[in-house]
Every structure is written in structure tokens, then in C-alpha cells.
Design a protein around this motif. Structure first.
Motif, PDB file in Angstrom:
ATOM      1  N   ALA A 153       0.842  -1.204   0.000  1.00 47.74           N
ATOM      2  CA  ALA A 153       0.000   0.000   0.000  1.00 47.74           C
ATOM      3  C   ALA A 153       0.879   1.257   0.000  1.00 47.74           C
ATOM      4  N   VAL A 154       1.883   1.276   0.874  1.00 47.90           N
ATOM      5  CA  VAL A 154       2.773   2.441   0.954  1.00 47.90           C
ATOM      6  C   VAL A 154       3.490   2.628  -0.384  1.00 47.90           C
ATOM      7  N   LEU A 155       3.955   1.510  -0.937  1.00 53.00           N
ATOM      8  CA  LEU A 155       4.677   1.553  -2.209  1.00 53.00           C
ATOM      9  C   LEU A 155       3.812   2.145  -3.321  1.00 53.00           C
ATOM     10  N   ILE A 156       2.586   1.660  -3.443  1.00 49.38           N
ATOM     11  CA  ILE A 156       1.746   2.114  -4.565  1.00 49.38           C
ATOM     12  C   ILE A 156       1.264   3.551  -4.356  1.00 49.38           C
ATOM     13  N   VAL A 157       1.038   3.928  -3.105  1.00 53.18           N
ATOM     14  CA  VAL A 157       0.634   5.311  -2.835  1.00 53.18           C
ATOM     15  C   VAL A 157       1.750   6.261  -3.285  1.00 53.18           C
ATOM     16  N   LEU A 158       2.986   5.939  -2.886  1.00 54.87           N
ATOM     17  CA  LEU A 158       4.115   6.804  -3.233  1.00 54.87           C
ATOM     18  C   LEU A 158       4.381   6.792  -4.744  1.00 54.87           C
ATOM     19  N   GLU A 159       4.307   5.586  -5.330  1.00 55.43           N
ATOM     20  CA  GLU A 159       4.581   5.478  -6.766  1.00 55.43           C
ATOM     21  C   GLU A 159       3.577   6.294  -7.570  1.00 55.43           C
ATOM     22  N   THR A 160       2.322   6.276  -7.119  1.00 53.15           N
ATOM     23  CA  THR A 160       1.273   6.976  -7.846  1.00 53.15           C
ATOM     24  C   THR A 160       1.379   8.487  -7.682  1.00 53.15           C
ATOM     25  N   LEU A 161       1.604   8.918  -6.441  1.00 53.63           N
ATOM     26  CA  LEU A 161       1.480  10.348  -6.168  1.00 53.63           C
ATOM     27  C   LEU A 161       2.802  11.107  -6.178  1.00 53.63           C
ATOM     28  N   ALA A 162       3.941  10.364  -6.139  1.00 51.13           N
ATOM     29  CA  ALA A 162       5.179  11.107  -5.912  1.00 51.13           C
ATOM     30  C   ALA A 162       6.386  10.629  -6.710  1.00 51.13           C
ATOM     31  N   GLU A 166       9.593  14.949  -4.676  1.00 56.31           N
ATOM     32  CA  GLU A 166       9.989  14.866  -3.269  1.00 56.31           C
ATOM     33  C   GLU A 166       8.807  14.636  -2.327  1.00 56.31           C
ATOM     34  N   VAL A 167       9.082  13.821  -1.317  1.00 58.34           N
ATOM     35  CA  VAL A 167       8.104  13.613  -0.250  1.00 58.34           C
ATOM     36  C   VAL A 167       8.780  14.001   1.062  1.00 58.34           C
ATOM     37  N   ILE A 168       8.120  14.870   1.796  1.00 57.36           N
ATOM     38  CA  ILE A 168       8.736  15.396   3.019  1.00 57.36           C
ATOM     39  C   ILE A 168       8.341  14.545   4.227  1.00 57.36           C
ATOM     40  N   VAL A 169       9.354  14.018   4.924  1.00 55.61           N
ATOM     41  CA  VAL A 169       9.113  13.186   6.110  1.00 55.61           C
ATOM     42  C   VAL A 169      10.040  13.629   7.236  1.00 55.61           C
ATOM     43  N   SER A 170       9.529  13.618   8.456  1.00 52.38           N
ATOM     44  CA  SER A 170      10.345  13.967   9.623  1.00 52.38           C
ATOM     45  C   SER A 170      11.370  12.877   9.906  1.00 52.38           C
ATOM     46  N   ARG A 171      12.568  13.281  10.344  1.00 51.29           N
ATOM     47  CA  ARG A 171      13.613  12.296  10.682  1.00 51.29           C
ATOM     48  C   ARG A 171      13.201  11.427  11.874  1.00 51.29           C
ATOM     49  N   GLY A 178       9.967  -4.948  11.279  1.00 56.27           N
ATOM     50  CA  GLY A 178      10.575  -6.254  11.008  1.00 56.27           C
ATOM     51  C   GLY A 178      10.437  -6.632   9.536  1.00 56.27           C
ATOM     52  N   GLY A 179      11.226  -7.576   9.086  1.00 55.85           N
ATOM     53  CA  GLY A 179      11.098  -8.059   7.716  1.00 55.85           C
ATOM     54  C   GLY A 179      11.575  -7.047   6.698  1.00 55.85           C
ATOM     55  N   SER A 180      12.547  -6.225   7.084  1.00 54.46           N
ATOM     56  CA  SER A 180      13.249  -5.295   6.212  1.00 54.46           C
ATOM     57  C   SER A 180      12.377  -4.271   5.491  1.00 54.46           C
ATOM     58  N   PHE A 181      11.274  -3.873   6.113  1.00 53.31           N
ATOM     59  CA  PHE A 181      10.510  -2.755   5.574  1.00 53.31           C
ATOM     60  C   PHE A 181      11.035  -1.484   6.232  1.00 53.31           C
ATOM     61  N   ARG A 182      11.645  -0.611   5.417  1.00 57.92           N
ATOM     62  CA  ARG A 182      12.151   0.660   5.932  1.00 57.92           C
ATOM     63  C   ARG A 182      11.609   1.771   5.049  1.00 57.92           C
ATOM     64  N   ILE A 183      11.133   2.809   5.683  1.00 54.43           N
ATOM     65  CA  ILE A 183      10.537   3.918   4.928  1.00 54.43           C
ATOM     66  C   ILE A 183      11.495   4.459   3.854  1.00 54.43           C
ATOM     67  N   PRO A 184      12.779   4.734   4.168  1.00 51.70           N
ATOM     68  CA  PRO A 184      13.646   5.276   3.108  1.00 51.70           C
ATOM     69  C   PRO A 184      13.791   4.311   1.928  1.00 51.70           C
ATOM     70  N   ASP A 185      13.829   2.994   2.206  1.00 58.11           N
ATOM     71  CA  ASP A 185      13.999   2.008   1.133  1.00 58.11           C
ATOM     72  C   ASP A 185      12.745   1.874   0.271  1.00 58.11           C
ATOM     73  N   VAL A 186      11.578   1.862   0.929  1.00 56.42           N
ATOM     74  CA  VAL A 186      10.328   1.776   0.167  1.00 56.42           C
ATOM     75  C   VAL A 186      10.179   3.017  -0.701  1.00 56.42           C
ATOM     76  N   MET A 187      10.537   4.143  -0.123  1.00 59.95           N
ATOM     77  CA  MET A 187      10.479   5.413  -0.845  1.00 59.95           C
ATOM     78  C   MET A 187      11.349   5.323  -2.104  1.00 59.95           C
ATOM     79  N   ALA A 188      12.573   4.805  -1.949  1.00 60.96           N
ATOM     80  CA  ALA A 188      13.491   4.694  -3.084  1.00 60.96           C
ATOM     81  C   ALA A 188      12.907   3.765  -4.149  1.00 60.96           C
ATOM     82  N   ILE A 193      11.392  10.733  -4.013  1.00 62.15           N
ATOM     83  CA  ILE A 193      12.639  11.213  -3.405  1.00 62.15           C
ATOM     84  C   ILE A 193      12.348  11.635  -1.964  1.00 62.15           C
ATOM     85  N   LEU A 194      13.062  10.999  -1.040  1.00 57.62           N
ATOM     86  CA  LEU A 194      12.852  11.294   0.372  1.00 57.62           C
ATOM     87  C   LEU A 194      13.478  12.632   0.725  1.00 57.62           C
ATOM     88  N   LYS A 195      12.664  13.520   1.282  1.00 60.54           N
ATOM     89  CA  LYS A 195      13.183  14.805   1.752  1.00 60.54           C
ATOM     90  C   LYS A 195      13.065  14.778   3.282  1.00 60.54           C
TER      91      LYS A 195
END
Ligand SMILES: *Cc1c(COP(=O)(O)O)cnc(C)c1O
Length: 470
Positions: A153-162, A166-171, A178-188, A193-195
Motif C-alpha cells: 500500500a505504501v509503495l503504490i501510494v508513493l509510486e502513484t502520487l510522488a 519529493e516527499v517530506i518526512v520527519s527524521r 521487522g522483515g526489512s521494511f524501511r521507509i527510506p527504502d520503500v520510498m526509493a 525522493i525522500l526529503k
């Protein structure tokens, strides 16, 4: 001398004949293969001198082979008994389904269905129609769609809209689950582009404001579902972010992680054993003005594995028509289970009594105490076993409410001549396997996630452990 033992091994022909009578439904080829593996294992033992002549006697040998085959021929995927107390245990399959959902799944796989067939027009229909109305009714969103899981879901939302923007996210919200889901990696992976803005512990509204430029596609909020930052901490509220996003004609998207649809604070008001018990709801996010929200179906929601996306129709429509959507499509069994689970949410009482995940969260300590006492009493009657109950705490799991612990009862179990670690290992080999935990150097079963049908099975397994051990 050991060569002598090799000649005492029973022949394949004889063993095959014998085992065929015990496992009449198993194809000969498979049976032969497993017997060969066992024979090889015994030959190795003869070589290393770790097996005696008495073990090669016909009856003993065949009994051991039978046990070996019994385990080897079981399907790999099997039921286990969850004595960990962790309700949404990702490694043990997360949420159990409500009986209404199980019934719907059975119906979906036993029959043809209107999965993608509109019965009013007789034309092709939408597979999302079955749950979209319910999701909108429950969450207050304009539109909804469901994909395979929240990561998708996160992947397709970002792929569709961004994508390529750039997508702005707080550090403070660059989550790894778990299971190697990381926001910066999914974003990539999505091409967005993670901002990053702010710092790990503090992010201000002005940080978001300053980061917005002509290449910004969205603002994103990630629910820090599996950790909390305490102390000198600041984050920006959803409604402030929503206003900022609106001002700049940008969508605000949120990865909520666990899809919570009910106010825990409200439910736990009547249960004084649950203090400071709260978790944001999807409804609150919609009301705060978030444009696109995604969450899991099998965490706090207590349904099947799914990634649910709700929000503004214009964005949801774009996601629906993304070709990627076909690749992360939800299947009919999931859809059936999800619809049945969501229907239970239309009546809060029903949701609390019928959805196993919610039931296990809100179960009263006195019920748990009774369950533990009953199990300890049964186990105590077995020779060489001592069992007593004690208080402890359970975790919800699934990256939900990391700070919340629920008061629970454990059964502490000791077996004469076995260490806690040996007990743990033996229970993993049992059929069905029992997963417990070692606390204060004692093997324990947390009774929170035990089903009533599990109790007699647990007693039977302990019985067989002490029998085999003597
Ligand atoms: C659990 C979780 C996910 C992934 O959800 P799945 O349904 O397991 O794919 C994504 N983001 C957050 C914040 C989570 O907690």
C-alpha cells in the motif's frame, strides 16, 4: 565391530512393506525417499559408534522409523499453540480470523462468486466494491481500495502520487519494522525522493514549510508504531500538517501501520486494568484532514493480511488505475474475510466479542487467572511435573502500542531432570508445536492467546514428553 551392525540393518523392502501398512495414503516413492533418509542417518550413527545393537532390533527400529516418518510426512505449514502471550505475532501468523470471516472464506473458495461481476448490470464489476462502501462508512473516507499488504500500500501510494518528486518526512519517523521494511527504502523503490526534515527528536511546522518547493509531491506522516521517542520531543500534529498541505495544494499521506478502527481509550475506560491505553484511529486521521491513509488488515484490525488505503476520491482513483495495482492485487479469500471482519465493526459490541485479536486484548485478568489455574491444576497431576501460576505482562505485538503491556497470568512449568531450554526444545518438536517463553529461568506459558481447545492438547503433549523421557 561396527561393520557387524551394518549387516543388522533391516532391508528397505521389509521396511517399506511395514511402513506402507502404517501410511497407506502416502505414495511409495515419497515413503521410500524418507526411509532412505532415515537409513542414512542410522548408518552415520553406526559409523560414529553412537548407536547400539539394541536400537537395531526390529520392533524398536520400526517404532523409531514410524515416529520419524510421522513427523517428516506432516505438511510443513501447521498449526502451533501460541503460549507467548504476544497477540499479533508476525512469525505466528498475526491475527486469527473471526468465525464470520472464516465462513466467508470457505464460501469464497467453494463457489463461484461475484468477485468482479456486477449483478445489477450483468457486466464486469469492481473487486473493491465489496469493501469500499464499508470502509468509507466506518472511517468517514470518500473512497477506499485494498491491496496485498500495507508495505504494498505504501509503495503504490508513493509510486502513484510522488514518483520522481519529493516527499517530506520527519527524521523522527523514518521507521524500520521487522522483515526489512524501511521507509527510506520503500520510498526509493517507489521512485519518490525522500526529503528528510527536522531531527530525530524534534520536528517543527517550519521545517515542513521550509522544505516545500516546486518539486514537492506530498507531505508524509509515518506512525512510529514500534517505538516511542520520549523526553525532549516534538512532532507536528496531523491537523497542522493537513492545513499546510492544503495551503500548498499538496496531498498529506499517512502510513498508519496498524489499522486501528476503534477508540481504545473509550473501550478501556470500563476496564480499569488498562491504563494510558490509546492508539490513534483511522477515523481521527480522516477527520484531521489526511488525504491518503494506509494500514494493515491483520494487525489491530484483526482481519486477513491486506493493505487498506482510504482517503480522498481523486487520489484513490489515481491509485486504482496505476498498473502496479494489478501486481499487488488482493485475492478473493482475503476480500471475503475482510468484508466479514469489517461488518463486525458496524457494531462495537460485536467487534469486541467476535474478533479474536480484540478479544485477546480486552480479556479480563480474572478470566486469564482462571484459565491459568485450570491449566496448572491439570499439569500438576502429571508425574514429574510442577506447575504454578504467576502474574506477568503480555505484549500486543505487530508493532502496535510498543509501550503498552497487558496484565496477564503465566503457568510456570518445571519437569524433573529437564532444563527450561530442554522443555522449550521438546515443545517445538511436539505435534502441534507449543511456543512458550522462558522468564526468570523458568519455562512459562502465557495463557492469553490459548484457545479453549488448546488446553487438553497441551496436557496431552506434556504427558507424552514425560513418557518419552523415561
Ligand atoms: C506493519 C507496518 C507496515 C507494513 O505492513 P504489512 O501489512 O506488514 O505489510 C508498514 N508501516 C508501518 C508503520 C507498520 O507498522
Amino acid at each position: 565391530m561396527s561393520n557387524n551392525l551394518f549387516s543388522k540393518l533391516p532391508s528397505m523392502e521389509k521396511l517399506l512393506h511395514k511402513m506402507q501398512s502404517h501410511f497407506p495414503d502416502v505414495p511409495t516413492l515419497l515413503l521410500k525417499d524418507k526411509i532412505n533418509i532415515y537409513l542414512e542417518h542410522i548408518r552415520q550413527k553406526i559409523k560414529t559408534g553412537s548407536i547400539g545393537e539394541q536400537n537395531l532390533k526390529s520392533a524398536t527400529f520400526e517404532n523409531h522409523l514410524k515416529d520419524f516418518l510421522y513427523h517428516k510426512l506432516q505438511p510443513n505449514f501447521k498449526k502451533v499453540i501460541n503460549g507467548t502471550g504476544v497477540i499479533i505475532h508476525t512469525n505466528l501468523g498475526r491475527s486469527l480470523l473471526a468465525k464470520q470471516a472464516i465462513k466467508a472464506v470457505t464460501l469464497a473458495c467453494n463457489n463461484y462468486s461475484n468477485l468482479e461481476f456486477n449483478l445489477e448490470t450483468g457486466q464486469r464489476g469492481s473487486r473493491y466494491a465489496h469493501v469500499e462502501e464499508l470502509l468509507c462508512l466506518i472511517t468517514g473516507a470518500q473512497a477506499a481500495l485494498v491491496v496485498n499488504n500495507n508495505a504494498a500500500a505504501v509503495l503504490i501510494v508513493l509510486e502513484t502520487l510522488a514518483k520522481n518528486k519529493e516527499v517530506i518526512v520527519s527524521r523522527g519517523e523514518l521507521v524500520e519494522i521487522g522483515g526489512s521494511f524501511r521507509i527510506p527504502d520503500v520510498m526509493a523503490k517507489s521512485g519518490a525522493i525522500l526529503k528528510e526534515i527536522g531531527t530525530t527528536n524534534r520536528t517543527h511546522l517550519k521545517d515542513y514549510k521550509q522544505a516545500i518547493n516546486e518539486n514537492t509531491a506530498a507531505l508524509m506522516k509515518v506512525h512510529t508504531s514500534n517505538y516511542r521517542i520520549l523526553g525532549f520531543y516534538k512532532s507536528v500534529s496531523l491537523s497542522q500538517l493537513a492545513s499546510l498541505a492544503k495551503e500548498h495544494h499538496l496531498p498529506l499521506i499517512e502510513d498508519m501501520g496498524s489499522g486501528n478502527l476503534l477508540s481504545f481509550a473509550q473501550v478501556s475506560k470500563n476496564n480499569n486494568f488498562l491504563k494510558d491505553f490509546d492508539e490513534p484511529t483511522v477515523q481521527e486521521s480522516i477527520r484531521a484532514g489526511v488525504d491518503v491513509i494506509s494500514f494493515s488488515g491483520d494487525k489491530l484490525l484483526g482481519g486477513p493480511q491486506a493493505g487498506i488505503i482510504v482517503g480522498q476520491k481523486k487520489f484513490i482513483d489515481q491509485i486504482k488505475t496505476n498498473p502496479l495495482n494489478r501486481a499487488v492485487r488482493i485475492d478473493k479469500m482475503t476480500l471475503a474475510a475482510l468484508e466479514a471482519t469489517l461488518r463486525l465493526y458496524l457494531d462495537l459490541e460485536k467487534a469486541l466479542t467476535e474478533i479474536p485479536t480484540l478479544k485477546m486484548i480486552f480479556i479480563s485478568p480474572s478470566t486469564l487467572k482462571n484459565r491459568a489455574t485450570k491449566l496448572a491444576h491439570k499439569l500438576k497431576q502429571l508425574p514429574d511435573i510442577s506447575a504454578k501460576t504467576c502474574r506477568s505482562t503480555s505484549k500486543i505485538g505487530g508493532g502496535s502500542l510498543p509501550e503498552t503491556t497487558l496484565p496477564t497470568y503465566l503457568v510456570q512449568i518445571k519437569i524433573k531432570n529437564l532444563t527450561p531450554e530442554q522443555i522449550r526444545k521438546k515443545l517445538l518438536q511436539a505435534n502441534p508445536p507449543i511456543i512458550g517463553r522462558i522468564e526468570n529461568d523458568i519455562f512459562c506459558l502465557d495463557v492469553r492467546c490459548l484457545l479453549s481447545s488448546d488446553l487438553p492438547i497441551i496436557v496431552k503433549i506434556f504427558k507424552s514428553i514425560i513418557r518419552l523421557d523415561n
